[in-house]
Design an enzyme around this catalytic site. Structure first.
Site, mmCIF file in Angstrom:
data_model
loop_
_atom_site.group_PDB
_atom_site.id
_atom_site.type_symbol
_atom_site.label_atom_id
_atom_site.label_comp_id
_atom_site.label_asym_id
_atom_site.label_seq_id
_atom_site.Cartn_x
_atom_site.Cartn_y
_atom_site.Cartn_z
ATOM 1 N N ASP A 174 33.282 47.065 41.382
ATOM 2 C CA ASP A 174 32.754 46.478 40.191
ATOM 3 C C ASP A 174 32.296 47.677 39.052
ATOM 4 O O ASP A 174 32.217 48.782 39.723
ATOM 5 C CB ASP A 174 31.788 45.548 40.551
ATOM 6 C CG ASP A 174 31.705 44.271 39.437
ATOM 7 O OD1 ASP A 174 32.271 44.511 38.547
ATOM 8 O OD2 ASP A 174 31.042 43.176 39.799
ATOM 9 N N ASP B 83 35.459 36.518 34.948
ATOM 10 C CA ASP B 83 34.393 36.042 35.710
ATOM 11 C C ASP B 83 34.440 34.529 35.391
ATOM 12 O O ASP B 83 33.658 33.669 35.927
ATOM 13 C CB ASP B 83 32.925 36.728 35.056
ATOM 14 C CG ASP B 83 32.482 37.859 36.019
ATOM 15 O OD1 ASP B 83 33.177 38.065 36.908
ATOM 16 O OD2 ASP B 83 31.449 38.434 35.470
#
Ligand code: GLA
Length: 734
Positions: free
Chosen positions: A471, A541
């Protein structure tokens, strides 16, 4: 030979029957660009398309067909491809042709991701040397044409051959001139949780630019730009796609000149960029990919998908079926311990899930996003025995184990920050902006890259970890390289990116068996550069099925389904609060690398049965979903319904999805025309198991010319109607 040089006319022609690029050495030795686009006969000369000479054009005609590398001093006032300050501070260049070399294959770009070949016969490259004798700048333009793809790649290598210092201010990977308009620009823009929404508009005189100055490509703009003829659609019309193999600050820009010609350039963003070349030093730009087709937007996507899936992604996982995963994030966020994770894994194992992924929260003392990034040691409060036994227990249940990590970041509340505050990016003496309570590590410092390699390698070697979600959750706000001198601060962003690539390269090389998925708060660094290291990316997301329609639709213009992570999550959806049927959530996520992101302990028996069937269905057709040809049928923009399909390599299997966003009364008769099928084949058309309804037989010609019946349904299914309903059909030939 797909690259020919004609001595008599000094023309270079890159051709493969799919597209052509014709360059010529003009009478004053500058390198002109005569044509790019439609394939032309390589035996003919095209000198008449360009000027014999270039100097003096600016006074008479403002936008002549251009140079291969337009730079100040050429009498061309449009956006340049190259701006280099010489030792005297001037940026005027007189780039004359010196030499060229044609070679089979495609050399790699040092320190940068790029597309590649597996055999020299797959592509041909020409390197063309241009020189500015006064400043000592040598420009080596590198162009590769792939054998059977409508694609050319382009990059530049700049070398200081004199004895003075040069400063590069602009070095675009690609610049091309299109002599006649009009063109429309299609780009992919958005924000966190709504990445890559398509935007299309006619170009007007002046500039239109897309870009990033965030230190990453960002959620806001994809590093690509399509130019389309008005009216071009998925299957008709001429268009170009420009896409940059890079993950940092970029600019993709088109300019329409006073007489209607268009220049398109793509490369490193020039704002704030300044790179010093000492005598003898070399600088290489990232690679630009140029695709051309007169077969519509779909053909441009086909070209990019094939190249990115087959010759940009690499390593063990490039061609392997990607596992169906369950990710812990939306299920439990930071709230877990060993026992809880095992309960989750137990509740997951009999669903058919192949990979159990522990997301954020396993290290340092991270109970929220306020601490511990940088401290890549297991949090013994939550996992007293560490990762190894957890991974082993998950494996004993028949799944492999995966882990989240965010190597490029540091929390101010962390041991790493306490020990090395100077490793975080910021300007000494000035405040630093925090975002998600974290700072970015300065990867332009080699010691930071070394440290991270060792720290991450320790984790990855400590347990049986088969997958990593890497990430990167914030952008750079106060760019400053702690180890760079004041005159070299303009190099910071790119040096930071080169450090990030080096870290990716080392870790993916050391752990070739691990499947890496890149992520940046969802799709904040979903770009071709990352795909060279991680064959898949977390697309957004936002896991809401309806929001995902536009996100995945937009992303699919550039990226293959094998690169797009797509998960089924719980309802009400955590990002938008919408409640959609489980079947619809799966129907959307099937068109990507499929997984779940929820707490499996909380789902009902009925849902478990449905999920089992979904996973079995995806696994049965995984090869088609992940490696088939994706075709966009009905756009989510401005419509109440969306449709797309994927066709297996031999056209024997196809999967078609139709998603109704809002149901309307008294719908008009409606048929969904398919594409990409074999017109001579008869297909068995079967509604997705679970929807009810019998299979029927229909000709490929009929399915493409007349379509599948939506209103009324043909073949009829028992599929639920209403808002957010989905239908899938499986088409197979005997
Ligand atoms: C980012 C990612 C999410 C999740 C969280 C964890 O937002 O995109 O998927 O991993 O970080 O903090």
């Amino acid at each position: 030979m797909p690259i020919t040089w004609q001595d008599a006319t000094r023309e270079l022609h890159l051709h493969n029957g799919r597209l052509s690029l014709v360059l010529a050495v003009l009478e004053n030795d500058w390198l002109g660009q005569l044509h790019v686009g439609a394939p032309l006969d390589p035996a003919a000369s095209y000198r008449h398309l360009g000027p014999a000479d270039f100097r003096g054009f600016s006074n008479r005609v403002d936008d002549p067909i251009g140079l291969a590398v337009p730079a100040p001093g050429s009498g061309d006032f449009r956006i340049p491809a190259l701006v280099v300050e010489g030792p005297d501070g001037a940026t005027v260049l007189d780039l004359v042709y010196e030499d060229h070399r044609i070679m089979a294959g495609k050399p790699a770009l040092e320190g940068l991701p790029s597309t590649y070949v597996e055999a020299p016969s797959e592509a041909t490259t020409v390197e063309i040397d241009l020189a500015d004798r006064i400043s000592g700048l040598r420009v080596t333009l590198s162009l590769t044409i792939f054998e059977d793809r409508p694609i050319i790649t382009r990059s530049m290598r700049l070398t200081s051959t004199g004895d003075g210092r040069l400063v590069i201010r602009t070095a675009m990977s690609s610049s091309i001139d299109l002599p006649d308009g009009p063109w429309e620009l299609l780009g992919f823009s958005g924000a966190w949780a709504r990445e890559r929404h398509p935007h299309r508009a006619p170009l007007q005189p002046g500039r239109r630019s897309l870009g990033s100055l965030r230190g990453a490509t960002g959620h806001q703009q994809d590093p690509s730009l399509f130019l389309l003829r008005p009216g071009a659609d998925e299957v008709h019309g001429e268009g170009f796609a420009f896409s940059l193999v890079y993950s940092g600050n970029f600019l993709a820009e088109a300019e329409v000149g006073p007489r209607g010609s268009t220049r398109a350039r793509i490369g490193l963003h020039p704002d704030g960029f300044a790179w010093t070349l000492e005598p003898g030093a070399t600088f290489t730009t990232p690679e630009a990919v140029i695709a051309w087709s007169d077969g519509g937007i779909g053909a441009l996507s086909d070209a990019l998908h094939g190249l990115y899936r087959e010759r940009l992604a690499r390593g063990t996982w490039r061609d392997r079926p990607r596992p169906v995963l369950l990710n812990s994030w939306e299920g439990v966020y930071f709230d877990f311990d060993h026992r809880r994770l095992l309960e989750m894994a137990r509740a997951t194992a009999d669903l058919g899930i192949e990979l159990f992924v522990l997301d954020d929260g396993w290290f340092g003392e991270r109970d929220s996003d306020t601490s511990s990034l940088g401290d890549w040691v297991v949090d013994r409060r939550k996992l007293p025995d560490g990762l190894a036994p957890l991974a082993a227990e998950v494996e004993a249940m028949g799944m492999s184990f995966g882990l989240w990590i965010e190597p490029e970041m540091v929390s101010p509340r962390s041991r790493l920050f306490a020990e090395h505050p100077d490793w975080a990016i910021g300007v000494p003496g000035r405040p630093r902006t925090e975002s998600r309570q974290q700072l970015v590590l300065d990867l332009s410092r080699p010691e930071v890259v070394d440290h991270l390699e060792a720290a991450v390698a320790d984790v990855l070697g400590s347990a049986s970890i088969r997958y990593v979600k890497w990430d990167m959750n914030r952008n750079i706000t106060e760019p400053y390289g702690g180890s760079l001198s004041p005159e070299r601060q303009g190099e910071f962003f790119h040096r930071h990116m080169l450090g990030a690539y080096e870290l990716w390269r080392r870790l993916t090389t050391r752990f070739p068996e691990i499947l890496f998925e890149s992520c940046a708060g969802g799709g904040g660094r979903f770009d071709p550069g990352m795909l060279a290291y991680a064959p898949q990316a977390w697309t957004s997301d936002d896991t809401d099925a309806i929001e995902r329609l536009t996100i995945q639709w937009g992303a699919s213009h550039v990226y293959p389904l094998s690169s797009m992570g797509a998960h089924v999550s719980a309802v009400p959806n955590h990002q938008v609060g919408r409640v959609t049927p489980l079947g619809t959530r799966a129907a959307v996520a099937f068109f990507g690398v499929f997984g779940y992101e929820l707490d499996p302990r909380t789902i009902s028996d009925g849902e478990r049965t449905e999920i089992r069937a979904q996973i079995a269905f995806y696994r049965e057709h995984r090869d088609v979903f992940q490696r088939g040809r994706f075709l966009r049928l009905r756009s989510p923009l401005g419509r109440d319904d969306v449709a797309w399909m994927v066709v297996g390599p031999d056209r024997r299997t196809a999967l078609v999805a139709h998603i109704r966003i809002l149901a309307r009364p008294v719908p008009p008769p409606d048929r969904l025309r398919l594409r990409g099928l074999d017109p001579d084949a008869t297909y068995r058309v079967e509604p997705w198991p679970g929807l009810g309804g019998d299979a029927v037989r229909r000709g490929g010609d009929l399915l493409m010319a007349v379509g599948l019946g939506l209103e009324p349904e043909d073949p009829p299914t028992g599929a639920p109607r209403g808002d957010f309903s989905a239908r899938i059909w499986v088409l197979t030939t005997d």
